[in-house]
Design a protein around this motif. Structure first.
Motif, PDB file in Angstrom:
ATOM      1  N   ALA A   1       0.990  -1.114   0.238  1.00 50.42           N
ATOM      2  CA  ALA A   1       0.134   0.049   0.112  1.00 50.42           C
ATOM      3  C   ALA A   1       0.781   1.312   0.178  1.00 50.42           C
ATOM      4  CB  ALA A   1      -0.854  -0.074   1.061  1.00 50.42           C
ATOM      5  N   LEU A   2       1.880   1.166   0.870  1.00 48.10           N
ATOM      6  CA  LEU A   2       2.751   2.404   0.880  1.00 48.10           C
ATOM      7  C   LEU A   2       3.513   2.615  -0.503  1.00 48.10           C
ATOM      8  CD1 LEU A   2       4.357   2.076   4.501  1.00 48.10           C
ATOM      9  CD2 LEU A   2       2.540   3.561   3.711  1.00 48.10           C
ATOM     10  N   ARG A   3       3.690   1.705  -1.239  1.00 45.19           N
ATOM     11  CA  ARG A   3       4.663   1.948  -2.492  1.00 45.19           C
ATOM     12  C   ARG A   3       3.427   2.078  -3.807  1.00 45.19           C
ATOM     13  NH1 ARG A   3       7.462  -2.639  -0.314  1.00 45.19           N
ATOM     14  NH2 ARG A   3       5.998  -4.039  -1.442  1.00 45.19           N
ATOM     15  N   LEU A   4       2.201   2.157  -3.384  1.00 47.28           N
ATOM     16  CA  LEU A   4       1.582   2.687  -4.608  1.00 47.28           C
ATOM     17  C   LEU A   4       1.865   4.089  -4.986  1.00 47.28           C
ATOM     18  CD1 LEU A   4      -2.028   1.101  -3.183  1.00 47.28           C
ATOM     19  CD2 LEU A   4      -0.709   0.367  -5.243  1.00 47.28           C
ATOM     20  N   PRO A   5       1.847   3.993  -6.305  1.00 46.88           N
ATOM     21  CA  PRO A   5       2.241   5.543  -6.807  1.00 46.88           C
ATOM     22  C   PRO A   5       1.341   6.902  -6.365  1.00 46.88           C
ATOM     23  CG  PRO A   5       2.106   4.013  -8.509  1.00 46.88           C
ATOM     24  CD  PRO A   5       1.467   3.422  -7.529  1.00 46.88           C
ATOM     25  N   PHE A   6       0.156   6.888  -6.103  1.00 50.39           N
ATOM     26  CA  PHE A   6      -0.610   7.806  -5.525  1.00 50.39           C
ATOM     27  C   PHE A   6      -0.754   7.802  -4.079  1.00 50.39           C
ATOM     28  CE2 PHE A   6      -3.331   3.960  -6.279  1.00 50.39           C
ATOM     29  CZ  PHE A   6      -3.920   4.016  -4.862  1.00 50.39           C
ATOM     30  N   MET A   7      -0.109   6.932  -3.437  1.00 43.59           N
ATOM     31  CA  MET A   7      -0.145   7.068  -2.113  1.00 43.59           C
ATOM     32  C   MET A   7       0.453   8.196  -1.184  1.00 43.59           C
ATOM     33  SD  MET A   7      -1.664   5.590   0.516  1.00 43.59           S
ATOM     34  CE  MET A   7      -2.365   4.150  -0.302  1.00 43.59           C
ATOM     35  N   PRO A   8       1.489   8.795  -1.768  1.00 44.40           N
ATOM     36  CA  PRO A   8       2.038   9.870  -0.914  1.00 44.40           C
ATOM     37  C   PRO A   8       1.035  11.179  -1.138  1.00 44.40           C
ATOM     38  CG  PRO A   8       3.796   9.171  -2.231  1.00 44.40           C
ATOM     39  CD  PRO A   8       2.568   8.427  -2.685  1.00 44.40           C
ATOM     40  N   ARG A   9       0.359  11.574  -1.982  1.00 38.25           N
ATOM     41  CA  ARG A   9      -0.719  12.361  -2.060  1.00 38.25           C
ATOM     42  C   ARG A   9      -1.799  12.181  -1.232  1.00 38.25           C
ATOM     43  NH1 ARG A   9       0.209  16.589  -5.743  1.00 38.25           N
ATOM     44  NH2 ARG A   9       1.877  16.281  -7.044  1.00 38.25           N
ATOM     45  N   LEU A  10      -2.399  10.942  -1.421  1.00 40.84           N
ATOM     46  CA  LEU A  10      -3.465  10.490  -0.629  1.00 40.84           C
ATOM     47  C   LEU A  10      -3.466  10.637   0.681  1.00 40.84           C
ATOM     48  CD1 LEU A  10      -6.195   9.331  -0.994  1.00 40.84           C
ATOM     49  CD2 LEU A  10      -5.353   6.922  -0.866  1.00 40.84           C
ATOM     50  N   ALA A  11      -1.882  10.059   1.178  1.00 40.92           N
ATOM     51  CA  ALA A  11      -1.957  10.166   2.715  1.00 40.92           C
ATOM     52  C   ALA A  11      -1.705  11.871   3.159  1.00 40.92           C
ATOM     53  CB  ALA A  11      -0.403   9.544   2.967  1.00 40.92           C
ATOM     54  N   ALA A  12      -1.272  12.562   2.323  1.00 40.86           N
ATOM     55  CA  ALA A  12      -1.400  14.063   2.523  1.00 40.86           C
ATOM     56  C   ALA A  12      -2.674  14.499   2.726  1.00 40.86           C
ATOM     57  CB  ALA A  12      -0.555  14.854   1.498  1.00 40.86           C
ATOM     58  N   PHE A  13      -3.481  14.046   1.767  1.00 39.01           N
ATOM     59  CA  PHE A  13      -5.073  14.552   1.668  1.00 39.01           C
ATOM     60  C   PHE A  13      -5.618  14.222   3.054  1.00 39.01           C
ATOM     61  CE2 PHE A  13      -9.515  13.400   0.930  1.00 39.01           C
ATOM     62  CZ  PHE A  13      -9.836  14.814   0.589  1.00 39.01           C
ATOM     63  N   PHE A  14      -5.546  12.884   3.579  1.00 40.56           N
ATOM     64  CA  PHE A  14      -6.170  12.400   4.551  1.00 40.56           C
ATOM     65  C   PHE A  14      -5.495  12.968   5.837  1.00 40.56           C
ATOM     66  CE2 PHE A  14      -6.997   8.226   2.302  1.00 40.56           C
ATOM     67  CZ  PHE A  14      -8.826   8.550   2.326  1.00 40.56           C
ATOM     68  N   ALA A  15      -4.089  13.258   5.782  1.00 39.61           N
ATOM     69  CA  ALA A  15      -3.664  14.046   7.110  1.00 39.61           C
ATOM     70  C   ALA A  15      -4.194  15.455   7.303  1.00 39.61           C
ATOM     71  CB  ALA A  15      -2.117  14.282   6.999  1.00 39.61           C
ATOM     72  N   ARG A  16      -4.760  16.103   6.212  1.00 35.60           N
ATOM     73  CA  ARG A  16      -5.593  17.305   6.318  1.00 35.60           C
ATOM     74  C   ARG A  16      -6.978  17.232   6.771  1.00 35.60           C
ATOM     75  NH1 ARG A  16      -2.851  18.047   0.979  1.00 35.60           N
ATOM     76  NH2 ARG A  16      -0.890  18.847   1.303  1.00 35.60           N
ATOM     77  N   ARG A  17      -7.769  16.090   6.309  1.00 42.60           N
ATOM     78  CA  ARG A  17      -8.858  15.961   6.420  1.00 42.60           C
ATOM     79  C   ARG A  17      -9.708  15.199   7.722  1.00 42.60           C
ATOM     80  NH1 ARG A  17      -7.890  19.429   3.208  1.00 42.60           N
ATOM     81  NH2 ARG A  17      -8.576  19.833   1.335  1.00 42.60           N
ATOM     82  N   LEU A  18      -8.630  14.133   8.063  1.00 42.85           N
ATOM     83  CA  LEU A  18      -9.157  13.291   8.899  1.00 42.85           C
ATOM     84  C   LEU A  18      -9.583  14.017  10.241  1.00 42.85           C
ATOM     85  CD1 LEU A  18      -6.983  10.047   8.660  1.00 42.85           C
ATOM     86  CD2 LEU A  18      -9.575  10.380   8.077  1.00 42.85           C
ATOM     87  N   PRO A  19     -10.575  13.564  11.124  1.00 43.78           N
ATOM     88  CA  PRO A  19     -10.584  14.384  12.421  1.00 43.78           C
ATOM     89  C   PRO A  19      -9.575  13.996  13.367  1.00 43.78           C
ATOM     90  CG  PRO A  19     -12.638  12.910  11.891  1.00 43.78           C
ATOM     91  CD  PRO A  19     -11.594  12.409  10.897  1.00 43.78           C
TER      92      PRO A  19
END
Length: 308
Positions: A235-253
């Protein structure tokens, strides 16, 4: 070639050796002058170092041991800086003799910097000497980021031993990962159990500082994914994961994780310990960490300087 004649033969070799020695000795002298300038009473430092040198010199076994060290001749240009630190080094002299044998050629290019920063390094010197085979090959990279790395030596050094196996992996990447060090430190308790899975993929998240700043939040919600064998690393090696992780880091409660401090934001550009890594990041990438800065690093830097 810059149009100068090369110096052939033994005379040219001697001239090159003399120039190299003089350059190293000049760095060593700068360390001495820097230490003296910091002292309220420079003569007291000189007296303490002289007394330590005399005590060390009165130990024939110790003197003979240093004289027979492999590459012992490399220490000669650094004699002034070593003498200026004799009072602090005296108690460690036997341990240093045992530890550095075989690693002196790797340490010598950085010896003056080590001696200059010895006040910060000394509390952890026994640990460093015990594991010198791990530290020595990466001495330059570690010293370059020593201010941020020393954050991980607090709390009685409880993270030193667990992080030791990761030095060979992360040391060559510190120039790019350096800005993450100070941001990740508050979350080491949550990150450390997952580090075997995270470490091989960490370089892919260089541009996403917000991921490190909010690692506790991401691991609270998705840490279970990393505990699944094979799937966590995939999962961490998926190409889109860095941007997706950054998105969740900003949005998650955040309140379930941080409680009443969930709205605190860290404006870490003004923090002295990350001054170097902030400058490095500015040169490498125009980072955007929404929850940290709410604007790009380049734009904020221009705004702060224009209003200073």
């Amino acid at each position: 070639q810059i149009g100068l004649q090369s110096r052939e033969g033994w005379l040219g070799e001697f001239a090159r050796l003399a120039e190299t020695f003089a350059a190293k000795e000049e760095k060593s002298a700068r360390v001495v002058f820097s230490l003296l300038a910091k002292q309220r009473d420079p003569w007291e430092l000189i007296w303490e170092d002289t007394a330590s040198l005399l005590r060390l010199g009165s130990n024939p076994g110790l003197v003979a041991g240093y004289a027979t060290l492999q590459h012992a001749d490399l220490l000669a240009p650094h004699a002034a800086a070593i003498a200026a630190r004799a009072a602090k080094l005296e108690r460690y002299a036997p341990g240093i003799l045992v530890a550095v044998d075989g690693y002196l050629d790797a340490i010598e290019p950085h010896l003056d910097q080590i001696l200059e920063r010895l006040d910060e390094i000394e509390p952890h010197l026994p640990f460093v000497l015990k594991n010198l085979e791990t530290f020595a090959p990466h001495c330059g990279a570690l010293l370059k980021h020593i201010d941020a790395l020393l954050l991980y030596a607090d709390d009685g050094g409880k993270y030193l031993e667990p992080l030791l196996p990761y030095i060979p992996r992360f040391a060559p990447l510190l120039d790019s990962l350096g800005p993450h060090l100070a941001l990740l430190r508050p979350h080491m308790r949550q990150v450390l159990p997952h580090l075997p899975v995270i470490a091989p993929c960490a370089h892919r998240y260089v541009a996403q500082l917000v991921v490190s700043a909010n690692a506790d939040i991401l691991l609270h919600y998705f840490g279970w994914v990393l505990r699944i064998p094979w799937f966590g690393g995939f999962a961490l090696r998926l190409p889109f994961m860095p941007r997706l992780a950054a998105f969740f880091a900003r949005r998650l409660p955040r309140r379930p994780v941080r409680g009443r401090t969930c709205y605190y934001r860290c404006d870490w550009e003004g923090c002295d310990v990350t001054a170097y890594t902030s400058e490095l990041l500015y040169g490498n990438t125009d980072a955007r960490c929404s929850d940290l800065w709410q604007e790009s690093y380049r734009r904020k830097r221009t705004r702060i300087r224009s209003t200073a």
